[in-house]
Design a protein around this motif. Structure first.
Motif: not given
Ligand code: SAH
Ligand code: SF4
Length: 358
Positions: A134, A180, A199, A311
């Motif tokens: 979260c 972070r 990523m 996402l």
């Molecule tokens: N809001 C929290 C948890 C949800 S997002 C956070 O950001 O930590 C969880 C993960 O999804 C992120 O850490 C990111 O690495 C991944 N994510 C978000 N957008 C993405 C995308 N376009 N492609 C691949 N992974 C993605």
């Protein structure tokens, strides 16, 4: 136990991630799989993933649920719905749930999440292990959630290249690399079994960056890693950079190499087979098991919500009911020759080993 981690230099990691001969790549995967086998004996830890809310106060340039995306319906799952999903996990002997959401620091949300944690503890008599994902929160909030029963936390660093971090986030205090990092160390200090990740295949990211990411995981002594390919979401600023990306197949292969290299570096941590892999290939997560991953997180969010938790584009399984998804994944794990584990928290041996030595 194999202690392969220390002998790998940055140069060696770069070499590994740059392999292009199919046979050499296969041997890398094979080595990582056998190292994972030494620790886990073919066991795969299971977690039910519940995406409790897509409301997010942040605006990460890559993410489909960023605050500025006005084209999605926002939701916060009513606690009774979260309870149904947690009960489903418990009834299906999953042993563990991951609670994931957009990032919010307001009291209404931190209270809600605290209630969710307490509810999961209550309905399972403390038997369902809880991982939270979260985002960044105050140390006080992390501590409160820990005391209520969540013992694992996933917070991806996204990339350890600070210049790259700045290009994939808005340039403001809310999206700050140091914050972070501080959040990650706070989680460790509180006693969470701590996970991070990156990523793979971000625009402008180099193989050397990825090698540094791996060394970062090792130096921080993280217990769990979830990492996967970067995938474009059309309604994000980074969609404009699509032409700069590695072809999707290459991003997939690089993600597999990252999993393998990490398994060789850190034999006894938990490594997740990420959903983003499955978005590229239906069998992507099983291939991750064959490359050294040991954690599977079937999505058990009710369909009515998960269809709004995008996402990235092409998220798999959004219209398939949790029961069907879970049955499918269990049978796929077995067919791949692994053993899905039930009624266990599935904590990484690394956590206990490093706790004892500090
Ligand atoms: N809001 C929290 C948890 C949800 S997002 C956070 O950001 O930590 C969880 C993960 O999804 C992120 O850490 C990111 O690495 C991944 N994510 C978000 N957008 C993405 C995308 N376009 N492609 C691949 N992974 C993605
Ligand atoms: Fe919000 Fe997490 Fe997406 Fe960033 S990655 S916009 S914090 S949900």
């Amino acid at each position: 136990m194999t202690n392969t981690g220390e002998i790998f230099s940055r140069e060696r990691l770069i070499e590994m991630l740059s392999l292009h001969e199919p046979k050499a790549i296969e041997s890398l995967f094979g080595l990582a799989k056998s190292i994972a086998y030494e620790t886990f004996l073919g066991d795969v830890y299971m977690r039910g993933l519940i995406e409790v809310s897509n409301i997010c106060a942040k605006n990460c340039n890559y993410c489909g649920i960023r605050a500025d995306n006005k084209n999605i319906q926002r939701y916060l799952m009513p606690i009774e719905k979260v309870e149904e999903a947690a009960q489903f996990a418990f009834d299906n002997n999953l042993g563990s749930v991951v609670i994931q959401s957009g990032e919010r620091n307001d009291k209404a949300f931190t209270d809600y999440l605290d209630d969710v944690i307490k509810m999961v503890m209550r309905i399972s008599d403390g038997k369902l292990a809880i991982t939270l994902s979260c985002g960044e929160q105050s140390e006080e909030t992390y501590r409160r959630w820990f005391e209520s029963g969540a013992k694992r936390y996933l917070l991806r660093i996204e990339t350890t290249n600070i210049a790259l971090y700045k290009t994939i986030h808005p340039n403001n205090n809310k999206h700050n690399f140091s914050h972070r990092l501080e959040a990650l160390t706070a989680l460790k200090d509180i006693g969470y079994i701590t996970g991070t990740g990156v990523m793979i295949g971000l625009p402008g990211q180099t193989i050397a960056d990825l090698a540094d990411d791996l060394l970062f995981f090792r130096d921080l002594e993280v217990d769990m890693v979830g990492m996967g390919p970067y995938l474009v979401h059309a309604e994000t600023p980074m969609a404009a950079d699509e032409a700069k990306l590695l072809p999707i197949e290459k991003r997939f292969e690089l993600s597999m190499k990252m999993i393998s290299a990490l398994r060789i570096l850190m034999p006894d941590i938990n490594i997740a087979a990420s959903t983003a892999l499955q978005a590229i290939k239906p069998e992507g997560r099983m291939l991750a098991l064959h490359s050294g991953a040991n954690v599977m997180m079937p999505n058990i969010t009710p369909v009515e919500f998960t269809e709004n938790y995008f996402l990235y584009d092409g998220k798999p399984g959004t219209t398939i009911e949790p029961t069907e998804k879970l049955e499918g994944i269990i049978s796929d794990i077995r067919k791949a020759g692994f053993n899905p584990c039930f009624n266990v928290a599935g904590n990484p041996p690394h956590f206990y080993r490093t706790q004892q030595t500090v």
